[in-house]
Scaffold this active site. Structure first.
Site, PDB file in Angstrom:
ATOM      1  N   GLU A 483       1.057  -1.243   0.023  1.00  0.00           N
ATOM      2  CA  GLU A 483      -0.039   0.263  -0.042  1.00  0.00           C
ATOM      3  C   GLU A 483       0.954   1.296  -0.071  1.00  0.00           C
ATOM      4  OE1 GLU A 483      -2.273  -1.114   3.254  1.00  0.00           O
ATOM      5  OE2 GLU A 483      -3.910  -1.894   2.175  1.00  0.00           O
ATOM      6  N   GLU A 549      -6.971  -6.568  -1.797  1.00  0.00           N
ATOM      7  CA  GLU A 549      -6.918  -7.602  -0.823  1.00  0.00           C
ATOM      8  C   GLU A 549      -8.663  -7.305  -0.501  1.00  0.00           C
ATOM      9  OE1 GLU A 549      -5.189  -5.457   2.539  1.00  0.00           O
ATOM     10  OE2 GLU A 549      -3.475  -5.227   1.458  1.00  0.00           O
TER      11      GLU A 549
END
Length: 884
Positions: A483, A549
């Protein structure tokens, strides 16, 4: 992965050449340890074999300080109950508390002329000094969890062959404050090490932050030239199909040759692959290391490697050696090679990347992986079991999350074996490395954005780890971090130097939810949502086109819970009602093991309020199964239109957590695994709960034709109604609508709910794919299940092989469906489950008048196990296994 040459090959080589005694042996036993604070002796003294090690304790190597303390019963099991709270945390004790000496005595035969002895440390966390026989062998203190060490120890070996190795290991600095934030206060990321050890929302802090000699220690004997870091690249041009004859593939091979001697050494680097030999003459200057590239091999009719579900995973052995003067083999390595080529391309319709293997696009069904064990107790067997579970889920990719490590070669060997592609993150996370404002972090966002402190160490470590795993067929893509991108200089080094130079074959994702992977038109972080979803949402709500995710449930069943929750704390979470600010109240042990409960009761209550913790855990499995089947079915229903893939957050836990797992830490699967297995099946009939459409998905490269789609309904008493059956055909790699059945389903289900059976049968009426749903009544309740009549299932268990048992469940005609049966193998004395066991299916339902067979693979040992079967409306039965 490199392997020690088998004895038979060594003998054959001896017949051809005089061979240096090329030996690798792992130092994994016989270590002793002592906290550094308890001795005044230095490494020069401790490493002398004459120094008496009074009061030292046995040590776990490879392992961590905490693993050693646990093995010596100095701390309680941190994975059980609240034990972890009672283990001193390094942030409170200071680093000296977990600074340890590790000592190993060993014998080593004298070296012959030009022989070299090398010491390899594959992983030390975090810093260390290394001593051998009273001498320090690393001039400067080593730093970095992910930087391998290699020392030529030939001059340091004892003349009497009695040697002592002593290593002092220092923890990372700083260790971070485990204040409850993701990665604690974030300062754990100032080092090049695992970040999860300061705590996350799925794990409590690891008290020693994994300090120790955590990976393999190997002593290697070679001739004058040390052959290392072989690099094998396979090129597979064109668009291929599994099986049959293949056009040639190209194999490109290079290796590093190290000459530690005072004279240049001439010889030949050569390898053999599938009966083909390639050789290159070379002279290596004194005291130097050179990369030598051999000419390309055109490999005829190769056996191609494919991802799980698309084809087989054959592996070739490439045997490489350096021969001096055409007479002496100085060193040799063996690499397992999967012949394949992986590419990516942009899908303009979905606005995301799609993955191609051997020219064919592959719809990605993946799982996020943290690490096998939070205390770094890695074994080949555990790696194999965990990756096999992922294969059994019908997944084809694993992403290794950036808060952990570049996974070990043994992990990759299992992925090669079972056909799991891998996205490998480097050591960054948005939480610790400054993507967001976070009041729990010790330093501001701009400071955290420059973590780690030593950028050069990160870059060197990345280059080293790339060399370690780059030969594996399963490795598909590199990723800069979780991320978040690394700092600019690190990102530039990875993208423009390290990966092109040391790999050159795989796509590099700047960070896990980058727009270059999956264009984020929805806002937010570009991944998620997390937690339990309405199963309909997976079908109806368009999310990120390659979601890195999504999803996070996975409470185990009662047998799983009682392994790590004390009996006094085994109580079901209490539902407080929709008006409550906190919808659930759970025991403190549950919340310590990261049970959040967000949404569970909302989906449990339609089955009836849990009457006990066992009842809660059973109903949780119904939710688990539906959740993950719906997730993968919903994404597959929109393949190539909305999505090119999805990766579940997450599929396993390295600690006794309750968040995001298809099997528990002890390798006991829950219903998530089998719901996902169903929803991910390569050829799969499915029911869209939004528009009541029956669909088929074909995740293969072949047209599927001459199949009968049979759609049957069963009421709660077991009465069957055939809704329709029709001959179907479906093209490769697509999802296809067939017929709406909403009117029929609504009418049949409105009073008590119903069961829906979808089957694909071949021309011989053999079922090639089956899907079974339980549907609620008009009020969204499973009212029929609450009052469902019992049935008595006939069970026959027989041994098929020493490690294989088949169990056939037969449900009488005119009986209700035998619903949601959990099978297990248990110890006949304790009635505890054997673990791990691999089931061809589980949580199975058996239709009236029909039979279902489940095959169980296990590791035999001890008495013959009993078979346990227990279902929603089937009383538990234990029965012996009949001999084959």
């Amino acid at each position: 992965m490199t392997y020690r040459l088998p004895l038979c090959l060594l003998l054959l080589l001896v017949l051809r050449f005089p061979l240096w005694a090329q030996i690798q042996r792992e130092f994994n036993t016989g270590w002793q340890c002592l906290p550094a604070a308890k001795t005044r002796a230095d490494g020069l003294a401790l490493s002398r074999p004459s120094y008496v090690l009074a009061g030292w304790a046995p040590a776990v190597v490879p392992g961590t300080v905490l693993a050693t303390q646990l093995a010596n019963k100095q701390v309680p099991d941190p994975f059980y109950g609240m034990n972890n709270k009672h283990i001193p945390d390094i942030y409170t004790t200071g680093r000296d508390y977990y600074t340890y000496w590790f000592v190993k005595d060993f014998t080593e035969a004298p070296v012959a002329a030009k022989e070299q002895i090398w010491l390899h440390l594959r992983g030390v966390n975090y810093s260390c000094d290394v001593f051998l026989n009273g001498q320090k062998i690393n001039k400067l203190t080593h730093h970095g969890m992910f930087l391998r060490q290699e020392y030529n120890v030939t001059p340091y070996l004892a003349r009497d062959n009695q040697n002592r190795l002593a290593i002092i290991v220092y923890p990372a600095d700083p260790v971070g404050n485990p204040n409850g934030g993701q990665g604690g206060d974030g300062r754990i990321a100032k080092s090049v090490a695992t970040q999860y050890t300061a705590g996350w929302d799925w794990i409590q802090p690891i008290r020693d932050r994994n300090t120790g000699i955590w990976d393999k220690v190997v002593l290697e004997r070679t001739g004058a030239i040390n052959l290392k870091n072989p690099h094998v690249v396979t090129r597979v041009p064109g668009v291929r199909l599994p099986g049959g004859g293949q056009a040639p593939a190209m194999v490109q091979v290079s290796a590093e040759l190290e000459n530690p001697t005072a004279k240049a050494i001439a010889g030949a680097l050569q390898y053999t692959l599938d009966g083909h030999t390639v050789s290159q003459s070379v002279s290596i200057p004194a005291q130097s290391t050179q990369v030598v590239s051999l000419k390309d091999l055109r490999l005829p009719n190769p056996k191609l490697w494919w991802p799980n579900g698309y084809g087989a995973q054959p592996l070739y052995q490439l045997k490489m050696q350096f021969v001096i003067g055409s007479k002496t083999v100085s060193d040799a390595e063996t690499v397992e090679v999967g012949v394949r080529e992986i590419q990516t391309q942009w899908n303009a319709k979905t606005q995301s990347r799609q993955v191609l293997v051997n020219g064919q696009k592959v719809f990605i069904k993946g799982g996020n992986w943290i690490i096998s064990d939070a205390m770094l107790r890695f074994t080949d067997a555990r790696y194999d079991a965990e990756i096999r579970f992922h294969r059994d889920m019908n997944l084809n990719l694993i992403r290794v999350w950036g808060g952990a490590l570049v996974e070990r070669p043994e992990f990759y060997a299992a992925c090669d074996k079972y056909g799991l592609l891998v996205i490998q993150d480097f050591w960054m996370s948005g939480d610790a490395n400054g993507r967001w404002l976070d009041p729990q972090k010790a330093e501001d966002q701009w400071t955290r954005r420059q973590y780690p402190d030593d950028h050069r160490l990160f870059i060197n470590s990345a280059a080293d780890q790339v060399k370690m795993v780059r030969n594996h067929a399963s490795l598909a893509m590199w990723c800069g971090g979780n991320e978040i991108t690394p700092p600019r200089d690190i990102l530039t080094a990875l993208a423009d130097s390290i990966l092109p130079r040391l790999d050159g074959t795989r796509w590099f994702i700047p960070y896990s939810n980058s727009d270059s992977l999956s264009y984020n038109r929805l806002g937010g972080n570009g991944d998620g949502p997390y937690g339990i979803q309405d199963p309909r949402s997976f079908w109806a709500v368009r999310t990120f086109p390659f979601n890195s995710e999504v999803g996070s449930v996975g409470v185990g069943d009662y047998e799983s819970l009682e392994r790590f929750i004390p009996k006094a704390n085994l109580m079901a979470p209490q539902y407080l009602g929709p008006a409550s600010k906190n919808a659930e109240k759970a025991d403190s042990v549950w919340t310590y093991h990261t049970y959040t409960g967000v949404g569970y009761n909302q989906y449990l209550l339609p089955y009836g309020a849990p009457t006990s913790v066992r009842d809660f855990a059973l109903k949780a499995q119904l939710v688990n199964y539906n959740q993950y089947r719906a997730l993968m079915e919903g994404f597959s229903a929109h393949m190539w239109e909305w999505y090119t893939g999805t990766i579940i957050w997450k599929t396993q836990n390295p600690w006794t957590s309750m968040r995001g797992q298809m099997y528990d830490y002890y390798l006991d699967p829950n219903a998530c695994l089998y719901g996902l297995r169903s929803g991910s099946a390569p050829l799969h009939p499915m029911y869209n709960p939004v528009d009541s459409m029956v669909m088929i998905v074909n995740n293969s490269f072949a047209v599927q034709r001459d199949l009968m789609l049979v759609v049957d309904a069963y009421d709660l008493a077991g009465k069957k109604t055939n809704i329709t059956q029709v001959i179907v055909e479906i093209n490769p790699s697509m999802a296809k609508n067939y017929l709406p059945i909403g009117a029929v389903v609504r009418q049949m289900a409105k009073q008590k709910g119903m069961f829906l059976s979808l089957q694909l049968q071949d021309l011989n009426k053999k079922v090639v794919s089956h899907n079974f749903y339980w549907l609620s009544d008009a009020k969204g309740e499973f009212s029929g299940l609450k009052t469902m009549a019992k049935t008595t299932v006939k069970i026959a268990a027989k041994q098929l092989a020493k490690d294989k048992i088949s169990v056939t469940l037969t449900n009488p005609a005119n009986a209700p469906v035998a619903f949601f049966n959990r099978l297990a193998l248990v110890n006949p004395s304790t009635q505890q489950r054997l673990l791990p066991v691999f089931y061809s299916d589980n949580y199975v339902s058996v239709l009236p008048g029909e039979s279902t067979t489940v095959v169980m693979d296990y590791t035999p040992g001890g008495p013959m196990p009993l078979v346990s079967v227990e279902g929603w409306n089937v009383e538990r039965q234990l029965l012996p296994v009949a001999a084959n």
